[in-house]
Design a protein around this motif. Structure first.
Motif, PDB file in Angstrom:
ATOM      1  N   GLU A   1       0.819  -1.201   0.000  1.00  7.98           N
ATOM      2  CA  GLU A   1       0.000   0.000   0.000  1.00  7.98           C
ATOM      3  C   GLU A   1       0.862   1.264   0.000  1.00  7.98           C
ATOM      4  OE1 GLU A   1      -3.365   1.762   3.069  1.00  7.98           O
ATOM      5  OE2 GLU A   1      -2.827  -0.364   3.137  1.00  7.98           O
ATOM      6  N   HIS A   2       1.963   1.220   0.757  1.00  9.71           N
ATOM      7  CA  HIS A   2       2.778   2.438   0.943  1.00  9.71           C
ATOM      8  C   HIS A   2       4.094   2.398   0.190  1.00  9.71           C
ATOM      9  CE1 HIS A   2       0.063   3.971   4.080  1.00  9.71           C
ATOM     10  NE2 HIS A   2      -0.084   2.690   4.429  1.00  9.71           N
ATOM     11  N   GLN A   3       4.245   1.450  -0.717  1.00 13.28           N
ATOM     12  CA  GLN A   3       5.456   1.344  -1.536  1.00 13.28           C
ATOM     13  C   GLN A   3       6.734   1.448  -0.701  1.00 13.28           C
ATOM     14  OE1 GLN A   3       4.211   4.485  -4.398  1.00 13.28           O
ATOM     15  NE2 GLN A   3       4.284   2.818  -5.905  1.00 13.28           N
ATOM     16  N   VAL A   4       6.780   0.585   0.266  1.00 15.70           N
ATOM     17  CA  VAL A   4       7.900   0.588   1.207  1.00 15.70           C
ATOM     18  C   VAL A   4       9.198   0.182   0.508  1.00 15.70           C
ATOM     19  CG1 VAL A   4       8.846  -0.765   3.151  1.00 15.70           C
ATOM     20  CG2 VAL A   4       6.585   0.318   3.339  1.00 15.70           C
ATOM     21  N   ASP A   5      10.291   0.895   0.849  1.00 20.40           N
ATOM     22  CA  ASP A   5      11.608   0.619   0.262  1.00 20.40           C
ATOM     23  C   ASP A   5      12.475  -0.251   1.163  1.00 20.40           C
ATOM     24  OD1 ASP A   5      11.263   2.413  -2.002  1.00 20.40           O
ATOM     25  OD2 ASP A   5      11.449   4.046  -0.536  1.00 20.40           O
ATOM     26  N   VAL A   6      12.278  -0.116   2.459  1.00 23.50           N
ATOM     27  CA  VAL A   6      13.152  -0.785   3.413  1.00 23.50           C
ATOM     28  C   VAL A   6      12.392  -1.012   4.711  1.00 23.50           C
ATOM     29  CG1 VAL A   6      14.147   1.486   4.012  1.00 23.50           C
ATOM     30  CG2 VAL A   6      15.380  -0.597   4.683  1.00 23.50           C
ATOM     31  N   ILE A   7      12.675  -2.143   5.358  1.00 21.16           N
ATOM     32  CA  ILE A   7      12.008  -2.460   6.621  1.00 21.16           C
ATOM     33  C   ILE A   7      12.984  -2.228   7.764  1.00 21.16           C
ATOM     34  CG2 ILE A   7      10.882  -4.271   7.978  1.00 21.16           C
ATOM     35  CD1 ILE A   7       9.978  -5.570   5.419  1.00 21.16           C
ATOM     36  N   LEU A   8      12.539  -1.484   8.765  1.00 27.63           N
ATOM     37  CA  LEU A   8      13.348  -1.272   9.965  1.00 27.63           C
ATOM     38  C   LEU A   8      12.685  -2.032  11.110  1.00 27.63           C
ATOM     39  CD1 LEU A   8      15.624   0.085  11.575  1.00 27.63           C
ATOM     40  CD2 LEU A   8      14.128   2.090  11.849  1.00 27.63           C
ATOM     41  N   ALA A   9      13.335  -3.103  11.560  1.00 27.88           N
ATOM     42  CA  ALA A   9      12.794  -3.918  12.651  1.00 27.88           C
ATOM     43  C   ALA A   9      13.469  -3.499  13.944  1.00 27.88           C
ATOM     44  CB  ALA A   9      13.037  -5.399  12.371  1.00 27.88           C
ATOM     45  N   VAL A  10      12.680  -3.053  14.916  1.00 31.16           N
ATOM     46  CA  VAL A  10      13.233  -2.639  16.207  1.00 31.16           C
ATOM     47  C   VAL A  10      12.662  -3.565  17.267  1.00 31.16           C
ATOM     48  CG1 VAL A  10      13.526  -0.732  17.828  1.00 31.16           C
ATOM     49  CG2 VAL A  10      13.279  -0.257  15.385  1.00 31.16           C
ATOM     50  N   GLY A  11      13.491  -4.483  17.743  1.00 28.76           N
ATOM     51  CA  GLY A  11      12.987  -5.415  18.745  1.00 28.76           C
ATOM     52  C   GLY A  11      13.870  -6.635  18.875  1.00 28.76           C
TER      53      GLY A  11
ATOM     54  N   THR B   1      10.273  -9.871  16.394  1.00 30.99           N
ATOM     55  CA  THR B   1      10.059  -8.720  15.517  1.00 30.99           C
ATOM     56  C   THR B   1      10.870  -8.868  14.234  1.00 30.99           C
ATOM     57  OG1 THR B   1       9.585  -7.266  17.380  1.00 30.99           O
ATOM     58  CG2 THR B   1      10.380  -6.213  15.371  1.00 30.99           C
ATOM     59  N   ILE B   2      12.119  -9.291  14.385  1.00 31.57           N
ATOM     60  CA  ILE B   2      12.981  -9.423  13.201  1.00 31.57           C
ATOM     61  C   ILE B   2      12.488 -10.570  12.313  1.00 31.57           C
ATOM     62  CG2 ILE B   2      15.349  -9.818  12.408  1.00 31.57           C
ATOM     63  CD1 ILE B   2      16.286  -8.566  15.084  1.00 31.57           C
ATOM     64  N   ASP B   3      12.090 -11.668  12.936  1.00 28.15           N
ATOM     65  CA  ASP B   3      11.550 -12.795  12.150  1.00 28.15           C
ATOM     66  C   ASP B   3      10.325 -12.368  11.352  1.00 28.15           C
ATOM     67  OD1 ASP B   3      13.508 -14.349  13.267  1.00 28.15           O
ATOM     68  OD2 ASP B   3      12.161 -15.829  14.165  1.00 28.15           O
ATOM     69  N   CYS B   4       9.454 -11.638  12.015  1.00 24.46           N
ATOM     70  CA  CYS B   4       8.254 -11.156  11.333  1.00 24.46           C
ATOM     71  C   CYS B   4       8.641 -10.281  10.151  1.00 24.46           C
ATOM     72  CB  CYS B   4       7.383 -10.386  12.335  1.00 24.46           C
ATOM     73  SG  CYS B   4       5.888  -9.682  11.622  1.00 24.46           S
ATOM     74  N   ALA B   5       9.599  -9.382  10.380  1.00 28.60           N
ATOM     75  CA  ALA B   5      10.053  -8.473   9.324  1.00 28.60           C
ATOM     76  C   ALA B   5      10.592  -9.254   8.122  1.00 28.60           C
ATOM     77  CB  ALA B   5      11.126  -7.540   9.871  1.00 28.60           C
ATOM     78  N   LYS B   6      11.313 -10.343   8.405  1.00 27.53           N
ATOM     79  CA  LYS B   6      11.904 -11.127   7.319  1.00 27.53           C
ATOM     80  C   LYS B   6      10.835 -11.720   6.396  1.00 27.53           C
ATOM     81  CE  LYS B   6      16.168 -12.559   9.666  1.00 27.53           C
ATOM     82  NZ  LYS B   6      16.835 -13.639  10.429  1.00 27.53           N
ATOM     83  N   VAL B   7       9.767 -12.240   7.006  1.00 28.08           N
ATOM     84  CA  VAL B   7       8.757 -12.892   6.174  1.00 28.08           C
ATOM     85  C   VAL B   7       7.875 -11.843   5.488  1.00 28.08           C
ATOM     86  CG1 VAL B   7       7.020 -14.711   6.052  1.00 28.08           C
ATOM     87  CG2 VAL B   7       8.897 -14.899   7.675  1.00 28.08           C
ATOM     88  N   VAL B   8       7.702 -10.700   6.132  1.00 27.38           N
ATOM     89  CA  VAL B   8       7.044  -9.585   5.438  1.00 27.38           C
ATOM     90  C   VAL B   8       7.874  -9.200   4.217  1.00 27.38           C
ATOM     91  CG1 VAL B   8       6.423  -7.136   5.590  1.00 27.38           C
ATOM     92  CG2 VAL B   8       5.906  -8.675   7.506  1.00 27.38           C
ATOM     93  N   ALA B   9       9.193  -9.106   4.411  1.00 32.06           N
ATOM     94  CA  ALA B   9      10.104  -8.702   3.333  1.00 32.06           C
ATOM     95  C   ALA B   9      10.018  -9.651   2.146  1.00 32.06           C
ATOM     96  CB  ALA B   9      11.538  -8.644   3.857  1.00 32.06           C
ATOM     97  N   ALA B  10       9.940 -10.940   2.440  1.00 31.38           N
ATOM     98  CA  ALA B  10       9.828 -11.936   1.369  1.00 31.38           C
ATOM     99  C   ALA B  10       8.419 -11.936   0.787  1.00 31.38           C
ATOM    100  CB  ALA B  10      10.188 -13.319   1.903  1.00 31.38           C
TER     101      ALA B  10
END
Lengths: 396, 396
Positions: A87-97, A101-110
């Motif tokens: 929706e927001h055309q994200v360029d990069v994911i910043l996981a703070v936690g 949190t990082i695991d979630c970010a990884k699968v979102v990224a993929a």
């Protein structure tokens, strides 16, 4: 020693006071649209959230938030993250936690690059070869090592599944490891995180591949660093060096250093994932409860040499007789967890024997422990190990 | 623990029988014009040269050769390499050999992009920030760790200088580590290489930075792996696992793992570099000779705790009294090198006291050991340590 590939291109920025100078530059390589991923709000209490938002504001980032990532991150949250990225055309994911949190970010990224539902990526298991959005992390818990590896574990409570996935594109580009960001981690989570680190080390250490002294002796060193520094951090939560040693140990315990060159699968993680999947308990606590019972269960003439080495090199046990040394090492492991304040029986974390059979079946079905574990484990073995966790244990 | 950056993006391909499938693909990323760098021809004797030339031929590479790289690689050879790269529009450098060959390749790679003479890059010391040609390595000697770091050491016999340089672009992109490629390394070089690995570990282990348990305990583990496997490799040169452990230890001993998070400079390397610069002796042999004498020289009330820890954790010395344990640890170090067949006095390698004063002066001038070493060393200290190396020693 088996053939292996070691390629860990995460740029680790370890230490204090680095974010102001280095975070904007680390993100700007990829773009201005950032998905900020975090958990239950502890970063709001300790000031890290405000610091990050302030830096991102000054850096003219457009920030979208995925908050409330669960301790065992759920597929629904991943789906929410993928939608936000699109929706927001994200360029990069910043996981703070922490690792969740990082695991979630990884699968979102993929998931962003996948046409399938994200759960399909998980069911593909360790083989994700597609693209992923770049990930930058700010670590706030020494535990899973997710900040420096390509793996992730996601839960699906609808199906009682907790499964791992991984792929080269999912490894974080840059990870900021500031030990001061773990000063506010409560004692229970500090102990659970340390148990998780130790478990990662144990799982690869007790392994059938011959000729892996480098991996084993490095692993023993990392174990000793955790065993020495966890009690210091529990007593003095803002002891920088204790937190630093736990944090750096967490990354090195699961970046391939102690695992590459060996074959076979992990035992306790397979058994614990079912406890978390069925009862949503803290992963590290489940591991601490299971591990000493598993050790005793697999101790035999075939494994006693390694367990005696463990007792001597990790716990400094002087006893020469291998079987006695081995048992003392197992006892020391149990006592260590207990001294760290970890409840060491399953009933203490709300688990009785009602679903042991079902969980044992799943543990064997979701892994290859029946064929490839250090000591192969069938359903009956897993159930017997669960059963040993119903009451306090004594190993010597 | 100090702040540090850990970023080691070398893609390590460890193990046997990988070249045929993986070398062409690793080179093709960068182009078809290859500078093949190697040393004195041992790779021609053991068949590796033919294997590589065959693979490059089938891969349609255009190959230019820079051969005869010296054991202490010289600036003249670097200059020759830079000229070849320019003349033949080289796309990628393939270094096949030990640390000397790889070090030479690194400075050729950087020199290609520099308008100055390559020696100017060396005199710039650790700060090379410019570009470099991509480097792929095939390691044939477990020793320097150059296959997985950004550093290089080059000698200038005209000025009696042996100096280090480094920069992020100089780290190899891919390194092939096949233990079988070290089966033909002679015993003397195997022992010298092991001494080099141990020295890298010692130099960072004996350090003033507090709170570095992870680095120290990992280092102790790597030391134990070398101490266990070097004698096996000396006795059975084609013992795969012994060679594998030495090889992987060599890379991990100098990729930042045991050094990052600490400050201060190395002592024995600064002293040894002068021995090599003046007399062109084997680096690892010089280190083995100097190290135990240096240990005894700096042993004091301030340092005894660390030396006792070293004795206990690395050599398994049971003695409790710190000063006695420390001395026994130093003796064990000396005895280990001697048992490996290393000549343990300077006269045995052709060095007498004639140029001690001159070398001591240079050691202090070319480094910051007078201010930043574990125990600061002035010229008189260095000379005294050299002098201790004239005869056999006894430390207990």
């Amino acid at each position: 020693m088996d053939n292996f590939k070691f390629y860990v291109p995460t740029d680790i920025r370890f230490g204090k006071d680095r974010l102001a100078d280095e975070l904007p530059e680390a993100l700007n390589v990829y773009g201005k649209n950032v998905l900020l991923v975090y958990g239950g709000g502890s970063i709001k209490k300790n000031g890290l959230y405000n610091q990050v938002i302030d830096l991102l504001g000054k850096n003219q980032n457009i920030v979208v938030e995925l908050s409330g990532v669960e301790p065992n991150p759920r597929i629904e949250t991943v789906r929410r993250g993928v939608s936000l990225c699109r929706e927001h055309q994200v360029d990069v994911i910043l996981a703070v936690g922490g690792g969740s949190t990082i695991d979630c970010a990884k699968v979102v990224a993929a998931g962003f690059y996948s046409e399938e539902d994200p759960w399909a990526i998980i069911l593909g298991r360790k083989g994700y070869q597609g693209e992923a959005l770049p990930i930058v992390t700010i670590l706030t818990l020494a535990a899973t090592g997710s900040e420096m590896n390509a793996g992730a574990v996601i839960s699906n409570l609808a199906t009682n599944q907790k499964l791992g996935v991984g792929g080269p594109s999912m490894i974080p580009k840059v990870s900021f490891l500031d030990p001061a960001n773990t000063f506010t981690v409560p004692t229970y989570q500090t102990a659970a995180g340390s148990a998780d680190i130790l478990s990662h080390l144990f799982e690869s250490y007790f392994n059938v591949t011959p000729g892996t002294d480098v991996q084993d002796f490095v692993s023993e060193g990392l174990m000793r660093a955790v065993i020495k520094n966890c009690p210091i951090a529990l007593k003095s939560p803002d002891n920088y060096d204790a937190r630093a040693n736990l944090m750096w140990a967490s990354s090195l315990a699961l970046n391939g250093l102690t695992r590459n060159g060996k074959h076979g699968v992990w035992s306790c993680h397979a058994m614990e994932h079912e406890l978390s999947a069925f009862y949503d308990i803290t992963h590290g606590i489940g591991l601490a409860i299971l591990t000493p019972r598993w050790m005793e269960y697999v101790l035999s003439e075939q494994t006693v040499t390694k367990f005696a080495q463990f007792a001597h090199n990790v716990w400094g046990i002087k006893e020469e007789e291998p079987i006695i040394a081995a048992k003392k090492g197992i006892q020391a492991t149990y006592d260590f967890f207990k001294t760290c304040g970890i409840p060491m029986t399953l009933p203490e974390v709300g688990i009785d024997d009602e679903r042991f059979a079902e969980m044992a079946k799943q543990a064997v079905a979701h892994s290859t422990i029946k064929a490839d574990a250090y000591v192969p484990l069938a359903e009956a073995d897993v159930e017997a190990i669960y059963r040993e966790c119903l009451t306090e244990s004594n190993f010597v």
